[in-house]
Scaffold this motif. Structure first.
Motif, PDB file in Angstrom:
ATOM      1  N   ALA A 145       0.816  -1.216   0.000  1.00 23.02           N
ATOM      2  CA  ALA A 145       0.000   0.000   0.000  1.00 23.02           C
ATOM      3  C   ALA A 145       0.848   1.264   0.000  1.00 23.02           C
ATOM      4  O   ALA A 145       0.593   2.213  -0.754  1.00 23.02           O
ATOM      5  CB  ALA A 145      -0.941  -0.015   1.204  1.00 23.02           C
ATOM      6  N   SER A 146       1.868   1.318   0.846  1.00 24.95           N
ATOM      7  CA  SER A 146       2.683   2.528   0.975  1.00 24.95           C
ATOM      8  C   SER A 146       3.439   2.833  -0.312  1.00 24.95           C
ATOM      9  O   SER A 146       3.438   3.972  -0.801  1.00 24.95           O
ATOM     10  CB  SER A 146       3.669   2.384   2.137  1.00 24.95           C
ATOM     11  N   ALA A 147       4.113   1.823  -0.865  1.00 26.71           N
ATOM     12  CA  ALA A 147       4.887   2.016  -2.089  1.00 26.71           C
ATOM     13  C   ALA A 147       3.998   2.445  -3.245  1.00 26.71           C
ATOM     14  O   ALA A 147       4.332   3.374  -3.996  1.00 26.71           O
ATOM     15  CB  ALA A 147       5.634   0.731  -2.441  1.00 26.71           C
ATOM     16  N   LEU A 148       2.855   1.805  -3.383  1.00 28.24           N
ATOM     17  CA  LEU A 148       1.977   2.117  -4.506  1.00 28.24           C
ATOM     18  C   LEU A 148       1.311   3.483  -4.346  1.00 28.24           C
ATOM     19  O   LEU A 148       1.104   4.195  -5.333  1.00 28.24           O
ATOM     20  CB  LEU A 148       0.919   1.027  -4.671  1.00 28.24           C
ATOM     21  N   ALA A 149       0.989   3.871  -3.111  1.00 28.51           N
ATOM     22  CA  ALA A 149       0.396   5.193  -2.891  1.00 28.51           C
ATOM     23  C   ALA A 149       1.381   6.290  -3.282  1.00 28.51           C
ATOM     24  O   ALA A 149       0.986   7.329  -3.825  1.00 28.51           O
ATOM     25  CB  ALA A 149      -0.018   5.353  -1.432  1.00 28.51           C
ATOM     26  N   LEU A 150       2.662   6.068  -3.022  1.00 27.48           N
ATOM     27  CA  LEU A 150       3.689   7.040  -3.399  1.00 27.48           C
ATOM     28  C   LEU A 150       3.932   7.023  -4.908  1.00 27.48           C
ATOM     29  O   LEU A 150       3.905   8.071  -5.563  1.00 27.48           O
ATOM     30  CB  LEU A 150       4.992   6.743  -2.657  1.00 27.48           C
ATOM     31  N   LEU A 151       4.181   5.849  -5.448  1.00 26.02           N
ATOM     32  CA  LEU A 151       4.516   5.731  -6.865  1.00 26.02           C
ATOM     33  C   LEU A 151       3.380   6.224  -7.757  1.00 26.02           C
ATOM     34  O   LEU A 151       3.616   6.893  -8.769  1.00 26.02           O
ATOM     35  CB  LEU A 151       4.866   4.277  -7.192  1.00 26.02           C
ATOM     36  N   ALA A 152       2.141   5.922  -7.370  1.00 29.59           N
ATOM     37  CA  ALA A 152       0.987   6.280  -8.193  1.00 29.59           C
ATOM     38  C   ALA A 152       0.793   7.784  -8.306  1.00 29.59           C
ATOM     39  O   ALA A 152       0.177   8.267  -9.262  1.00 29.59           O
ATOM     40  CB  ALA A 152      -0.275   5.644  -7.630  1.00 29.59           C
ATOM     41  N   HIS A 153       1.313   8.537  -7.345  1.00 28.00           N
ATOM     42  CA  HIS A 153       1.061   9.972  -7.328  1.00 28.00           C
ATOM     43  C   HIS A 153       2.300  10.804  -7.644  1.00 28.00           C
ATOM     44  O   HIS A 153       2.312  12.012  -7.422  1.00 28.00           O
ATOM     45  CB  HIS A 153       0.465  10.374  -5.975  1.00 28.00           C
ATOM     46  N   LEU A 154       3.326  10.159  -8.177  1.00 28.43           N
ATOM     47  CA  LEU A 154       4.486  10.880  -8.665  1.00 28.43           C
ATOM     48  C   LEU A 154       4.197  11.483 -10.028  1.00 28.43           C
ATOM     49  O   LEU A 154       3.254  11.083 -10.717  1.00 28.43           O
ATOM     50  CB  LEU A 154       5.696   9.942  -8.768  1.00 28.43           C
ATOM     51  N   ASP A 155       5.049  12.434 -10.424  1.00 31.35           N
ATOM     52  CA  ASP A 155       4.981  12.959 -11.785  1.00 31.35           C
ATOM     53  C   ASP A 155       5.098  11.792 -12.765  1.00 31.35           C
ATOM     54  O   ASP A 155       5.936  10.898 -12.567  1.00 31.35           O
ATOM     55  CB  ASP A 155       6.133  13.944 -12.001  1.00 31.35           C
ATOM     56  N   PRO A 156       4.272  11.747 -13.816  1.00 32.45           N
ATOM     57  CA  PRO A 156       4.281  10.606 -14.747  1.00 32.45           C
ATOM     58  C   PRO A 156       5.657  10.256 -15.298  1.00 32.45           C
ATOM     59  O   PRO A 156       5.997   9.079 -15.442  1.00 32.45           O
ATOM     60  CB  PRO A 156       3.337  11.061 -15.870  1.00 32.45           C
ATOM     61  N   ARG A 157       6.471  11.273 -15.593  1.00 32.30           N
ATOM     62  CA  ARG A 157       7.807  10.987 -16.119  1.00 32.30           C
ATOM     63  C   ARG A 157       8.699  10.326 -15.065  1.00 32.30           C
ATOM     64  O   ARG A 157       9.444   9.392 -15.374  1.00 32.30           O
ATOM     65  CB  ARG A 157       8.459  12.280 -16.624  1.00 32.30           C
ATOM     66  N   GLU A 158       8.592  10.818 -13.827  1.00 29.77           N
ATOM     67  CA  GLU A 158       9.358  10.208 -12.744  1.00 29.77           C
ATOM     68  C   GLU A 158       8.875   8.801 -12.463  1.00 29.77           C
ATOM     69  O   GLU A 158       9.659   7.878 -12.222  1.00 29.77           O
ATOM     70  CB  GLU A 158       9.238  11.076 -11.482  1.00 29.77           C
ATOM     71  N   GLN A 159       7.566   8.628 -12.512  1.00 32.26           N
ATOM     72  CA  GLN A 159       6.984   7.309 -12.307  1.00 32.26           C
ATOM     73  C   GLN A 159       7.488   6.322 -13.352  1.00 32.26           C
ATOM     74  O   GLN A 159       7.896   5.201 -13.020  1.00 32.26           O
ATOM     75  CB  GLN A 159       5.458   7.411 -12.378  1.00 32.26           C
ATOM     76  N   SER A 160       7.482   6.735 -14.622  1.00 33.79           N
ATOM     77  CA  SER A 160       7.947   5.861 -15.701  1.00 33.79           C
ATOM     78  C   SER A 160       9.421   5.511 -15.544  1.00 33.79           C
ATOM     79  O   SER A 160       9.842   4.378 -15.787  1.00 33.79           O
ATOM     80  CB  SER A 160       7.707   6.530 -17.059  1.00 33.79           C
ATOM     81  N   ARG A 161      10.203   6.499 -15.128  1.00 31.94           N
ATOM     82  CA  ARG A 161      11.641   6.263 -14.937  1.00 31.94           C
ATOM     83  C   ARG A 161      11.886   5.215 -13.860  1.00 31.94           C
ATOM     84  O   ARG A 161      12.718   4.310 -14.019  1.00 31.94           O
ATOM     85  CB  ARG A 161      12.336   7.575 -14.567  1.00 31.94           C
ATOM     86  N   ILE A 162      11.160   5.337 -12.744  1.00 33.15           N
ATOM     87  CA  ILE A 162      11.340   4.402 -11.639  1.00 33.15           C
ATOM     88  C   ILE A 162      10.898   2.995 -12.037  1.00 33.15           C
ATOM     89  O   ILE A 162      11.591   2.006 -11.753  1.00 33.15           O
ATOM     90  CB  ILE A 162      10.566   4.896 -10.399  1.00 33.15           C
TER      91      ILE A 162
END
Length: 251
Positions: A145-162
Motif C-alpha cells: 500500500a505505501s509504495a503504490l500510494a507514493l509511486l501512483a502519485h508521482l509525476d508521470p515521467r518520474e513514475q515511468s523512470r522508476i
C-alpha cells in the motif's frame, strides 16, 4: 564549499579548517580573526584567507565593528531550514501518534527516496506488529500500500523512470501500471500481505498546497484484525493525511 584562491581544489585539511571556523560561529555571536586563531589553532594568515572566502559565499559576514565577524545570511538560511524541518518532523510525529491512538495500530510516514519508499517515522500500536517498515528502513516502490500510494502519485515521467529501473518483464510492468491506475482512481493504496505475510495496509498520499507529493501516511495491522474495521482504519488514515497536507491529502 568555496575555492581557495591559492589552490585549484580544496584539500581535506582546508575543508576541515572551513568547518572548524564555521563551528566557532555556531558557538559565538561575533568573533575576530585573532579569537578564531586562539580557539582553533589555525594560523592567522589562513584564518583571514578562509574568512574572506566565507564572507564572499555569504556564510560569514563582517559586522559594523571593524575586525569582527558573525554568521552570514546563508548560515541563517541553513538554521531556518533546520528549524522548519524540525517543526515538520514534530508535526508528523504528533499526527502519527494521534492516528495510532485512534486505530490502536501501527502508523507510519513514508517518503520517496530514489526508487524506494523510506520510512521516516512510525508509531507502534499497543500490540507489536512484525512489519518491514520501521524508521530508517526502505523498500522498493514496487508493492504494498505505501509504495503504490507514493509511486501512483508521482509525476508521470518520474513514475515511468522508476518503473523502468525495476527491469520488469512486459507482463509484470503491465500489471504494476494497472495497479497504479487503480490506486490513482481510488486515491489511496490498499494491500493484504503484499510485503509482510498476514499484514493489511492502507496508505494515503500527502500533498503540499501546490499539489506536489510530500509523502504518504500508512496504517498497518494484522489482516484478521483489520478486516473487521477496514472502513474505520481507512477513514482515520485519510484524515491524518489531510491534516498533514493542509487539506491536500487527496485530489
Amino acid at each position: 564549499m568555496p575555492t581557495d584562491p591559492n589552490h585549484s581544489v580544496i584539500t581535506e585539511g582546508n575543508a576541515s579548517r572551513f568547518v572548524d571556523i564555521l563551528l566557532e560561529f555556531a558557538r559565538h555571536r561575533t568573533l575576530t580573526a585573532a579569537q578564531i586563531t586562539k580557539t582553533t589553532g589555525i594560523p592567522a594568515s589562513a584564518v583571514y584567507r578562509h574568512l574572506a572566502l566565507l564572507v564572499q559565499s555569504g556564510l560569514v559576514a563582517q559586522t559594523r565593528r571593524r575586525g569582527q565577524y558573525s554568521a552570514g545570511p546563508e548560515t541563517l538560511r541553513l538554521a531556518a531550514n533546520f528549524h522548519q524541518e524540525a517543526m515538520v518532523k514534530g508535526r508528523i510525529s504528533e499526527q502519527l501518534q494521534l492516528l495510532s491512538d485512534e486505530t490502536q495500530e501501527l502508523a507510519a510516514y513514508l517518503v520517496v527516496r530514489g526508487s524506494e519508499a523510506l520510512c521516516v517515522d512510525a508509531i507502534e500500536g499497543p500490540q507489536m506488529l512484525r512489519c518491514s517498515y520501521s524508521p530508517g528502513r526502505s523498500l522498493p516502490l514496487l508493492k504494498g500500500a505505501s509504495a503504490l500510494a507514493l509511486l501512483a502519485h508521482l509525476d508521470p515521467r518520474e513514475q515511468s523512470r522508476i518503473v523502468a529501473e525495476f527491469g520488469l518483464s512486459e507482463a509484470d510492468a503491465d500489471n504494476l501500471n494497472h495497479e497504479l491506475q487503480i490506486v490513482q482512481g481510488r486515491g489511496f493504496g490498499l494491500s493484504y500481505g503484499a510485503v509482510d505475510a498476514g499484514v493489511w495496509g492502507v496508505s494515503f498520499p500527502v500533498f503540499d498546497d501546490g499539489g506536489q507529493l510530500l509523502g504518504a501516511v500508512s496504517t498497518m495491522a494484522p489482516a484478521d484484525r483489520a478486516v473487521r474495521r477496514e472502513k474505520q482504519l481507512i477513514a482515520s488514515t485519510r484524515d491524518a493525511a489531510l491534516a498533514l497536507g493542509h487539506g491536500e491529502g487527496t485530489r
